[in-house]
Design an enzyme around this catalytic site. Structure first.
Site, PDB file in Angstrom:
ATOM      1  N   GLU A 167      93.245  53.666-166.616  1.00  0.00           N
ATOM      2  CA  GLU A 167      92.420  52.476-166.358  1.00  0.00           C
ATOM      3  C   GLU A 167      92.777  51.345-167.319  1.00  0.00           C
ATOM      4  OE1 GLU A 167      88.736  54.837-166.506  1.00  0.00           O
ATOM      5  OE2 GLU A 167      88.256  53.978-164.556  1.00  0.00           O
ATOM      6  N   GLU A 194      88.519  62.347-163.538  1.00  0.00           N
ATOM      7  CA  GLU A 194      87.062  62.344-163.780  1.00  0.00           C
ATOM      8  C   GLU A 194      86.288  63.224-162.804  1.00  0.00           C
ATOM      9  OE1 GLU A 194      89.073  59.822-163.941  1.00  0.00           O
ATOM     10  OE2 GLU A 194      88.623  58.657-165.743  1.00  0.00           O
TER      11      GLU A 194
END
Ligand SMILES: NC(=O)c1ccc[n+]([C@@H]2O[C@H](COP(=O)([O-])OP(=O)(O)OC[C@H]3O[C@@H](n4cnc5c(N)ncnc54)[C@H](O)[C@@H]3O)[C@@H](O)[C@H]2O)c1
Length: 697
Positions: free
Chosen positions: A105, A125
């Site tokens: 990210e 995640e």
């Protein structure tokens, strides 16, 4: 410093340096933010490169900060990414080795990305019950296309940089370089230093030609696969938001989704298991830098059910194994089973033929101790009889080289006694594998009174090497897992006495999420095993009460699948459990003999009694120091006993229910005249924690 700053020519280089994987903890984030400001303020700097030192670009959030205020302290990851995106000077990420979660990210907030081949790129995640929370679901579809991005987000699986770079039209990797990512990124940065405007991922569009149809399809597929886990379906929602909403609205949607998932019991359970796996390898009084013994050659005594499976673990890890038996036939039979197992894997395409041969090439067999005396470690897997173990360990003590680790796979015998058969009890340890040993993840490592710390450290590390979840247990009857399951089985028996059927009990606990109920499990493992244990118990603990039904079943010769009759009926060659009239009659007759009028028992009561029986014994085990932490118990139940992962293990589940409520239910069960009142006496630790409003964790 967890990130360093230097200027090379006109390029500022920020290097994250927070071993082992450059986790984006508070200090690292601060250091990156400072570096970006400094570079922007320095007129001599024209561009910025961000990379990671050592074995990773970045593995994402720093798990040591999980749940602490530091995890979200400013600059949080979202703010840092905004800062990178807004930098007036181009920022180039130099990706290599590991680029995961927040690390990926972060790179998506950079203007450009240069990657070395072989980098593992992922948003994992979902594996801890979350969606990526720092823009991953909004930016990845913009650079990789909706379908590739969603596949990555929903699976959490890594994809290699060269595979992603080869996708037509992709904008994740601006340049795939040969060799060093940093050198490549420096050259690239010099090229683009003066180029304006700076490209930002947020300005791209995530498009799909048939968005509605595609997302409906994706949602159905994911829901069917994810069943009890909410996060995968939420990944679909977030990626859909990337297509259908404005960027900033999509970011808010992702954030809200992330926060809501954070609070779900499923995500808590997955995070608990994730941290529990790491915590299991940490032993309070054995420092991480404890020296280890080398284990390059292993010997296994006994080529039966367990010996063969245990051997396969070592062969798979490239460690040579010699199996010793009493007779050639036993060796031939054992090796034959191993071959069959490997061949089944080859047939299914899970193992290549040459790998199979390579592994079998590491295997030797022998009838003589002379051939194993140089082994670094020997694991005994002979019959479960103290007399047999005594002979084996006395021989091992005579023949094995000094310093060799002497392990026993015993599941019920006293390891301290076994160690005392040798003059080197410090070298003796229990390695309790679970059947089938080549498949089951769990390894209970039994620490004897005299087991040396370096032996323990070595075996724990070896457990990791052979891809097991190794958990330490002290010495007690049944160790952690089987000692607890016995209480669960006792409750299952009492439930039959009171009015339940085996199929009702199995169904209720399977609906709760157990892979298999206690009666189907008994039929699979063989009811005669428990019978033998109860006979021994009757001598050692005459006060321990059991339902008689299991003994009556065995007296009928119904040992389970192996006799095609157990709690259920079985048809030849099939494993389907068919409710049995004979068994129902036996249970009813037994009830009548006790003068019990059967009552209707709810599924809730069944689940609570079975699970709280585990919890209460678990609390005793903790109190006695047999387990050093509650999460160890949970890891044992998740990896060895089919406890539902999304509930996090018995102790985590009890915490979720609330210990006050657990104790309250136990008091209610204790009032049941048919139930064993002593059984429901809360363990002192459980009672104390409940009274103080605390939890096991
Ligand atoms: N089967 C399971 O589910 C399971 C699970 C965990 C632990 N264990 C434990 O593992 C051990 C082995 O169990 P198993 O199920 O593989 O038994 P098994 O009967 O299948 O195999 C035992 C093997 O040991 C050999 N053997 C016996 N005495 C020997 C000796 N003196 N020297 C060399 N070989 C000898 C036998 O020939 C046989 O092949 C036991 O201690 C058992 O409690 C079993």
């Amino acid at each position: 410093m967890t990130a360093s700053y230097e200027v090379r020519g006109a390029i500022a280089v920020i290097t994250m340096n927070n071993p082992p994987v450059n986790g984006l903890g508070y200090a690292t984030r601060c250091a990156i933010a400072e570096g970006v400001d400094r570079a922007n303020a320095d007129a001599a700097v024209k561009a910025i490169v961000i990379t990671g030192a050592g074995r990773a670009f970045s593995g994402g959030a720093d798990i040591r900060e999980f749940g602490s205020p530091k995890a979200i302290a400013e600059p949080n990851l979202l703010s840092l990414i905004l800062q990178l995106e807004a930098s007036a000077k181009p920022v180039v990420a130099a990706l290599h080795s590991v680029v995961m979660g927040g690390g990926l990210e972060l790179s998506l907030g950079c203007h450009y990305r240069v990657a070395a081949p072989g980098a593992q790129i992922a948003l994992p995640e979902v594996k801890i019950g979350l969606v990526p929370g720092a823009g991953g679901t909004q930016r990845l579809p913009r650079v990789l296309g909706v379908e590739t991005a969603l596949n990555m987000i929903v699976s959490g699986e890594p994809v290699k940089s060269e595979v992603l770079a080869a996708i037509p039209g992709q904008k994740l990797i601006d340049k795939l370089v040969d060799g060093d990512a940093l050198a490549g990124a420096l050259a690239f940065a010099a090229e683009v230093a003066d180029k304006r405007p700076l490209p930002r991922v947020r300005d791209l569009k995530a498009k799909h030609a048939n968005a509605d149809g595609y997302f409906a399809f994706a949602r159905n597929t994911v829901k069917a696969m994810a069943k009890n886990f909410p996060a995968p379906a939420k990944c679909v929602d977030c990626v859909e938001a990337a297509v259908k909403m404005k960027f900033d609205d999509g970011m808010r949607f992702e954030r809200d989704t992330f926060m809501a998932l954070m609070l779900t019991p499923e995500s808590k359970a997955l995070r608990h298991a994730f941290l529990g796996e790491r915590a299991a390898s940490k032993i309070p009084d054995v420092p991480e830098d404890t020296p280890q013994r080398k284990v390059e050659k292993v010997a296994i005594i006994g080529a039966g059910t367990m010996g063969g499976g245990i051997s396969m673990n070592f062969l798979n890890a490239g460690i040579p194994v010699t199996i010793l038996e009493m007779k050639q036939e036993a060796l031939d039979r054992g090796v034959g089973v191993m071959r069959k197992n490997y061949e089944a894997q080859v047939k299914k395409g899970k193992l290549k033929q040459d790998k199979y041969e390579q592994r079998m090439g590491l295997l030797k067999t022998t009838l003589s101790y002379e051939d194993i005396k140089d082994a670094d470690m020997v694991i005994e897997a002979v019959f479960e009889e103290m007399g047999v173990k005594e002979k084996v360990f006395k021989t091992l003590d005579e023949v094995m080289k000094p310093g060799a680790i002497l392990a026993s796979n015993t599941s019920t015998l006293d390891l301290n006694k076994i160690a005392a058969f040798t003059k080197r009890p410090q070298d003796v340890i229990g390695t309790h594998f679970f059947s089938p040993a080549n498949v089951m993840k769990l390894l209970e490592v039994v620490r004897g009174e005299k087991t040396a710390k370096d032996v323990l450290a070595t075996v724990m590390a070896l457990g990791k090497k052979i891809k097991k979840t190794a958990v330490v247990s002290g010495v007690c009857d049944g160790f952690i897992g089987n000692r607890m399951i016995e209480q669960y089985s006792r409750q299952a028996g009492f439930l039959l006495d009171e009015g339940a059927t085996p199929q009702q009990v199995d169904k209720a606990i399977e609906k709760f999420g157990f892979a298999m109920g206690p009666f189907r499990m008994g039929d699979l493992a063989g009811n005669d095993i428990g019978w033998a244990i109860r006979k021994r118990r009757a001598v050692e603990h005459p006060d321990m009460k059991y339902s008689k039904t299991a003994d009556l079943l065995c007296e009928m010769g119904r040992y389970g699948q192996k006799t095609q009759a157990g709690w259920y009926d079985y048809q030849a060659g099939k494993r389907d459990a068919i409710p049995s009239k004979v068994v129902t009659d036996m249970i009813e007759k037994h009830r009548a003999s006790l003068g019990i009028t059967p009552r209707k028992i709810s599924d809730d009561e069944i689940v609570q009694r079975l699970v709280y029986a585990l919890v209460n014994e678990g609390a005793r085990i903790l109190e006695e120091g047999i387990a050093s932490k509650a999460s160890d118990i949970d890891m044992i139940y998740l990896t060895g006993y089919g406890f539902p992962l999304w509930r996090g293990g018995p102790m985590c589940y009890a915490d979720t229910v609330g210990l006050f409520n657990v104790v309250h239910a136990m008091k209610r069960f204790a009032q049941n005249p048919r139930d064993d009142q002593a059984f429901w006496q809360p363990a002192p630790l459980l009672a104390k924690l409940a009274a103080e409003g605390k939890s096991f964790s």
